[in-house]
Design a protein around this motif. Structure first.
Motif, short mmCIF file in Angstrom:
data_model
loop_
_atom_site.label_atom_id
_atom_site.label_comp_id
_atom_site.label_asym_id
_atom_site.label_seq_id
_atom_site.Cartn_x
_atom_site.Cartn_y
_atom_site.Cartn_z
N ASN A 211 0.86 -1.18 0.00
CA ASN A 211 0.00 0.00 0.00
C ASN A 211 0.89 1.23 0.00
O ASN A 211 2.01 1.19 0.51
CB ASN A 211 -0.89 0.02 1.24
CG ASN A 211 -1.77 1.27 1.30
OD1 ASN A 211 -2.48 1.58 0.36
ND2 ASN A 211 -1.70 2.00 2.40
N ILE A 212 0.38 2.30 -0.58
CA ILE A 212 1.08 3.58 -0.45
C ILE A 212 0.20 4.53 0.34
O ILE A 212 -1.00 4.66 0.08
CB ILE A 212 1.47 4.19 -1.81
CG1 ILE A 212 2.36 5.42 -1.58
CG2 ILE A 212 0.26 4.55 -2.70
CD1 ILE A 212 3.33 5.70 -2.68
N HIS A 213 0.83 5.14 1.36
CA HIS A 213 0.09 6.06 2.24
C HIS A 213 0.78 7.42 2.17
O HIS A 213 2.02 7.47 2.17
CB HIS A 213 0.09 5.52 3.68
CG HIS A 213 -0.63 6.38 4.65
ND1 HIS A 213 -2.01 6.42 4.74
CD2 HIS A 213 -0.17 7.29 5.54
CE1 HIS A 213 -2.35 7.32 5.66
NE2 HIS A 213 -1.26 7.85 6.16
N SER A 242 6.97 15.81 5.73
CA SER A 242 6.01 14.75 5.49
C SER A 242 6.55 13.91 4.32
O SER A 242 7.72 14.04 3.96
CB SER A 242 4.63 15.34 5.15
OG SER A 242 3.65 14.30 5.12
N GLY A 243 5.68 13.08 3.77
CA GLY A 243 6.14 12.27 2.63
C GLY A 243 5.42 10.94 2.58
O GLY A 243 4.76 10.55 3.55
N PRO A 244 5.53 10.22 1.48
CA PRO A 244 4.83 8.95 1.32
C PRO A 244 5.55 7.77 1.98
O PRO A 244 6.77 7.77 2.10
CB PRO A 244 4.80 8.76 -0.20
CG PRO A 244 6.03 9.46 -0.68
CD PRO A 244 6.24 10.63 0.25
N THR A 245 4.74 6.79 2.37
CA THR A 245 5.25 5.53 2.91
C THR A 245 4.69 4.38 2.07
O THR A 245 3.49 4.31 1.84
CB THR A 245 4.79 5.33 4.38
OG1 THR A 245 5.30 6.40 5.19
CG2 THR A 245 5.27 4.00 4.93
N VAL A 246 5.57 3.50 1.62
CA VAL A 246 5.14 2.23 1.01
C VAL A 246 5.30 1.16 2.09
O VAL A 246 6.37 1.06 2.70
CB VAL A 246 5.98 1.87 -0.23
CG1 VAL A 246 5.49 0.54 -0.83
CG2 VAL A 246 5.91 2.97 -1.28
N HIS A 247 4.22 0.43 2.33
CA HIS A 247 4.30 -0.58 3.41
C HIS A 247 3.57 -1.85 3.01
O HIS A 247 2.69 -1.84 2.13
CB HIS A 247 3.73 -0.02 4.72
CG HIS A 247 2.26 0.28 4.68
ND1 HIS A 247 1.29 -0.63 5.05
CD2 HIS A 247 1.60 1.41 4.32
CE1 HIS A 247 0.09 -0.08 4.91
NE2 HIS A 247 0.26 1.17 4.46
N LYS A 257 4.46 -3.52 7.89
CA LYS A 257 5.87 -3.14 7.93
C LYS A 257 6.22 -2.15 6.81
O LYS A 257 5.92 -2.39 5.64
CB LYS A 257 6.75 -4.39 7.79
CG LYS A 257 6.69 -5.31 9.00
CD LYS A 257 7.32 -4.69 10.22
CE LYS A 257 7.37 -5.66 11.39
NZ LYS A 257 7.91 -5.01 12.62
N THR A 258 6.93 -1.09 7.21
CA THR A 258 7.34 -0.07 6.24
C THR A 258 8.45 -0.60 5.34
O THR A 258 9.44 -1.17 5.81
CB THR A 258 7.82 1.20 6.97
OG1 THR A 258 6.68 1.83 7.58
CG2 THR A 258 8.46 2.19 6.01
N LEU A 259 8.29 -0.37 4.03
CA LEU A 259 9.29 -0.81 3.05
C LEU A 259 10.09 0.36 2.50
O LEU A 259 11.31 0.24 2.28
CB LEU A 259 8.59 -1.54 1.89
CG LEU A 259 9.48 -2.00 0.73
CD1 LEU A 259 10.50 -3.02 1.22
CD2 LEU A 259 8.64 -2.57 -0.42
N ALA A 260 9.44 1.48 2.26
CA ALA A 260 10.16 2.62 1.67
C ALA A 260 9.43 3.92 2.02
O ALA A 260 8.21 3.91 2.22
CB ALA A 260 10.24 2.48 0.15
N GLN A 261 10.22 5.00 2.13
CA GLN A 261 9.64 6.31 2.38
C GLN A 261 10.42 7.36 1.59
O GLN A 261 11.56 7.16 1.19
CB GLN A 261 9.70 6.67 3.89
CG GLN A 261 8.78 5.80 4.75
CD GLN A 261 8.80 6.20 6.21
OE1 GLN A 261 9.84 6.41 6.80
NE2 GLN A 261 7.61 6.31 6.82
#
Ligand SMILES: Nc1nc2c(c(=O)[nH]1)N[C@@H](CN(C=O)c1ccc(C(=O)N[C@@H](CCC(=O)O)C(=O)O)cc1)CN2
Ligand code: GAR
Length: 319
Positions: A211-213, A242-247, A257-261
């Motif tokens: 998911n991207i948040h 701020s910024g996006p999180t791929v988890h 679990k967070t994969l990338a930000q």
């Protein structure tokens, strides 16, 4: 508004203590990093001290099934299902990356809870036009087009889930699982999908749903945090970044679990719309990079359960 911001000076006699962060292993010399502290490019720059060497226990990600490997070693192209609820710009970014070869996969299904872009009559008329071998590429779009319309225009099957008053043609969880199996989907990608993914689907696709948040999770995530609501909460909090999180996705909203930000600055005069646009620009890049890693089996799991992306250029470097 111009805000001249100098890097924070250390008070005399004070020194910075960095906590023993999880070291990169044989990884890159930490890159100097910095972020624009105001609308001009006067970035605040700092360089992380060289971290003590630490070996790291890693586990390979789920081995892709029966992948007829190819020269690139990326295995067979992976089959992707993308879930959207709205405009679908992340879906389009992933689809274009797949068509362009940046992602070693193909989008084989689009799942949405909001299919209503074309009404039934227009859909029938369009089907007749296409069945006669003509497709002027004209989309008979009644309401705001979005991811579903992009899928239809590109011959990608659209699945409606879940069933609702506004989407009576929606399918059940069991039917959704059957449909994903029929399309032989390897990975599920949520891209602005606003419904809770059921536990049955999470169990069927372990470590295979992303998911991207649009915030730096765990901050500003969970039930009620979607779309502009997220960016308004960030601004109201006074957060400077701020910024996006791929988890990875688990049974709850935004707790996987967070994969990338990626990080973007929050400006003093930002509106939710301005911040949303700045974050979305980074989303399109970080999501494509994460999906590319997923499709090339370049995700490894640290012994504490944190997923890491192995660099495509240097397998000793983790992003
Ligand atoms: N099992 C999971 N499902 C979903 C996740 C997840 O992490 N685990 N992520 C969301 C996406 N999302 C944030 O990234 C998110 C989407 C929607 C909501 C929310 O509060 N939704 C409202 C309903 C909104 C609507 O129907 O218009 C609600 O549930 O009340 C929070 C976070 C996708 N699914
Ligand atoms: N919590 C979920 C959430 O807020 N997701 C956000 O919805 C937008 C969808 O845009 P898109 O449809 O153009 O990809 C994106 O900004 C995504 O991060």
């Amino acid at each position: 508004m111009e805000a001249s911001v100098a890097p924070p000076a250390l008070r005399p006699g004070r020194s910075l203590h960095t906590s023993p962060a999880p070291a990169t292993r044989r990884g890159p010399k930490p890159r100097p990093w910095g972020l624009a502290a105001n609308r001009q490019a006067n970035a605040v720059r700092c360089e992380l001290p060289q971290r003590p060497e630490r070996c790291l226990l890693l586990r390979a990600s789920a081995v892709a099934k029966d992948d007829g490997g190819d020269a690139a070693g990326a295995g067979r192209r992976k089959r992707l299902a993308v879930f959207v609820s709205g405009g679908g710009s992340n879906f389009r970014a992933i689809h274009e990356a797949a068509l362009g070869g940046k992602v070693h996969g193909d989008v084989v299904a689009l799942v949405t809870d909001k299919p209503g872009e074309e009404n039934r009559i227009l859909r029938t008329v369009r089907a007749v036009i296409v069945s006669r071998g003509f497709d002027f590429g004209v989309t008979l779009c009644v309401a705001g087009c979005g991811g579903a319309e992009h899928a239809r225009s590109n011959g990608i099957p659209v699945v409606v889930f879940p069933k609702s008053k506004s989407a009576p043609e929606g399918i059940s969880v069991a039917e959704l699982l059957d449909s994903l199996r029929e399309h032989e989907v390897d990975f599920v990608l949520l891209a602005g999908y606003l419904k809770l993914i059921p536990a049955e689907l999470v169990r069927e696709y372990p470590r295979s749903i992303l998911n991207i948040h649009p915030s730096l999770l765990p901050a500003f995530g969970g039930k009620g945090y979607y779309g502009l609501k997220v960016h308004k909460a960030v601004i109201d909090s006074g957060a400077r970044y701020s910024g996006p999180t791929v988890h990875f996705v688990d049974e709850h909203y935004d707790t996987g679990k967070t994969l990338a930000q990626r990080v973007v600055p929050v400006f003093a005069d930002d509106t939710p719309e301005l911040l949303a646009a700045r974050v979305l620009h980074e989303e399109h890049q970080v999501y494509v990079e994460a999906v590319a890693a997923l499709c090339e089996d370049r995700i490894v799991w640290r012994e504490d359960g944190v997923p890491l992306i192995k660099s495509r250029l240097n397998p000793d470097v983790y992003l």
